[in-house]
Scaffold this motif. Structure first.
Motif, short mmCIF file in Angstrom:
data_model
loop_
_atom_site.label_atom_id
_atom_site.label_comp_id
_atom_site.label_asym_id
_atom_site.label_seq_id
_atom_site.Cartn_x
_atom_site.Cartn_y
_atom_site.Cartn_z
N TYR A 166 0.81 -1.05 -0.30
CA TYR A 166 0.22 -0.14 0.33
C TYR A 166 0.88 1.28 -0.40
O TYR A 166 2.59 1.49 0.45
N TYR A 192 0.14 5.62 1.25
CA TYR A 192 -0.74 5.83 2.92
C TYR A 192 -1.16 7.29 3.11
O TYR A 192 0.27 7.76 2.53
N THR A 199 -1.66 7.37 8.02
CA THR A 199 -1.84 5.85 8.16
C THR A 199 -2.62 4.56 7.11
O THR A 199 -3.08 3.77 8.37
N PRO A 246 -4.61 3.20 4.79
CA PRO A 246 -3.65 2.25 3.27
C PRO A 246 -4.70 3.13 2.40
O PRO A 246 -6.05 2.81 3.10
#
Length: 505
Positions: A286, A288, A291, A293
């Motif tokens: 992923y 970001y 935080t 994703p």
């Protein structure tokens, strides 16, 4: 998932140009900050990193010059030590996490971290000097003085940077304006995830969804549904939007493709929320937002440092070319004035970045009473509207040289990029955007005086749909493969391409 892969799939849904005007819809919240006024966190952090290194090198050299140069003169061992230790300090600062927007805003936290990291680096240097028995090579006074001067310089810099970044953050200059595509519970989840991260730099402007209110509520967690995806395309043309986050699951392939078929022509980042996917991958799979994703679908071309490099290239090289071409500009201006009555320069409004209208300067090549400001009728071979001097200027492309003023002073053109087209330009009596479905994708970057299509022979009259299609294909290739060296190659190849000017008249 890559942008290129999605573009191949989008070929299946080409031709989706949005729907006509619908019922009145809620107005988007204030997005009055101009697009060009937004500051890039990536560039800001990079500049601070450069400033840290410059302070350490300068303080080490200054202490050496003030204390040792009169007795020892210049010694390479000191220069080598300054560069190596400064580089190690930057690595230590990076590892300590001081190169984030949150750290830049917090002077006391980042200042303490920098002081600790710089102290450790200097202690390591002192240990190396001791254990390698190099004490006779380095002055202890110099080491202590450099430590103090470097730390003082870093702390003063971070105090000033902290005040600046805090002020710009409050003004919204670092915000990324984000639109959510897809409503309901998935949208609620992504909104709440972003709201728990005040340092994410995301400002949500609203929600867009093609579904009706029965399946997609008009209000999600305090954010209004502003319209459909077609409305989003329209809004993005009028207001700065930096990011679109899809909350649809990957399994909704047809809906995703249909919506992406409308959105990928915009100069924005497009992300697919991993919250909406039951497929759990490794964290490195992923990207970001804070935080949260997400999957990368499309990236805005020529952003952050690439934008800075292209801006510098345009200003520096453009200024040099403007000086070198000054005699040609002067002679052309005199010839235009003597050949026919009217102004020397012709001003024409054309489509620029993100479909914004820009005024492009050219030497006038037509008789004043027969000028066509909107280019509703293309110039053809032997066109009687073109003056004698104008025919030569167009054939040699000298008529385009005043656009260097656009590049250097106005900043609404680049040296290299897709050529800006006139508002009513047509191919086989059809407007360009009606001929090529992906036409507006060429406006994701600033237009240019010359381009990849032009040096490959696709310049001049676009009297057939095939010619326009090939021009757009080359423009999109340029956007996807841009680099400073690519720009330089195109610029150097342009004079040779002008020798083959069969299509220019």
């Amino acid at each position: 998932m890559s942008g290129i892969d999605f573009r191949d799939m989008l070929g299946k849904v080409a031709g989706l140009n949005g729907s006509g005007p619908g019922p009145a819809r809620p107005a988007a919240p204030d997005m009055a900050i101009p697009r060009q006024a937004r500051l890039s966190p990536v560039v800001t952090v990079g500049l601070v990193r450069v400033a840290d290194g410059a302070i350490l090198v300068a303080s080490g050299a200054a202490v050496h010059g003030a204390y040792l140069s009169t007795t020892l003169g210049f010694e390479w061992v000191y220069a080598f030590a300054i560069l190596i230790v400064s580089a190690l300090a930057l690595v230590a600062f990076q590892a300590a996490g001081v190169y984030t927007m949150g750290a830049l805003r917090s002077f006391f936290r980042s200042g303490a971290t920098i002081a600790a990291a710089w102290t450790l680096v200097m202690l390591a240097l002192a240990a190396c000097v001791f254990f390698l028995k190099l004490s006779d090579q380095f002055s202890r006074v110099w080491l202590v003085a450099w430590y103090a001067a470097g730390l003082g310089g870093l702390l003063v810099e971070r105090f000033l940077v902290g005040r600046y970044v805090t002020a710009m953050t409050r003004a919204g200059r670092f915000d990324r304006r984000a639109a959510i595509v897809g409503g309901g519970q998935p949208a609620n989840e992504i909104i709440r995830a972003l709201q728990t991260q005040p340092e994410s730099g995301i400002r949500i402007i609203g929600i867009y969804d093609d579904r009706d209110d029965a399946r997609s509520p008009s209000l999600v967690d305090g954010y209004a549904k502003l319209g459909t995806v077609s409305d989003l395309v329209e809004d993005a043309r009028e207001n700065p939007i930096d990011l679109v986050i899809f909350t649809l699951p990957i399994s909704a392939e047809n809906r995703l493709l249909e919506m992406l078929g409308k959105l990928w022509v915009l100069p924005i980042d497009i992300r697919l929320s991993a919250h909406a996917s039951k497929l759990k991958l490794r964290p490195r799979s992923y990207s970001y937002i804070g935080t949260v994703p997400v999957f990368d679908v499309f990236d805005r071309p020529i952003a952050d440092w690439d934008h800075v490099l292209k801006w510098l290239f345009d200003k520096v090289v453009g200024s040099i070319l403007l000086v070198l071409c000054a005699p040609i500009l002067l002679l052309a201006a005199i010839a235009v004035k003597l050949d026919s009555k009217g102004p020397i320069l012709f001003r024409q409004r054309r489509y620029g970045f993100n479909n914004e209208l820009v005024e492009v300067l050219k030497f006038r090549s037509m008789y004043v009473d027969q000028s066509d400001a909107t280019a509703s009728r293309l110039v053809t071979r032997g066109d009687p509207r073109v003056t004698r001097v104008g025919r030569f200027l167009r054939k040699s492309s000298i008529d385009e040289l005043p656009q260097l003023i656009n590049v250097v002073f106005k900043g609404n053109l680049s040296l290299v990029g897709p050529r800006p087209h006139a508002l009513q330009a047509k191919a086989q009596n059809r407007l360009y955007d009606q001929v090529v479905d992906s036409y507006f994708a060429r406006h994701r970057v600033k237009p240019g005086i010359t381009g990849w299509a032009q040096i490959n022979g696709w310049r001049g009259e676009t009297d057939t749909e095939e010619k326009l299609q090939r021009r757009v294909e080359h423009d999109l290739y340029y956007i996807e493969n841009w680099s400073v060296f690519f720009d330089l190659y195109i610029l150097l190849a342009t004079p040779f391409a002008l020798l083959k000017s069969d299509n220019a008249y």
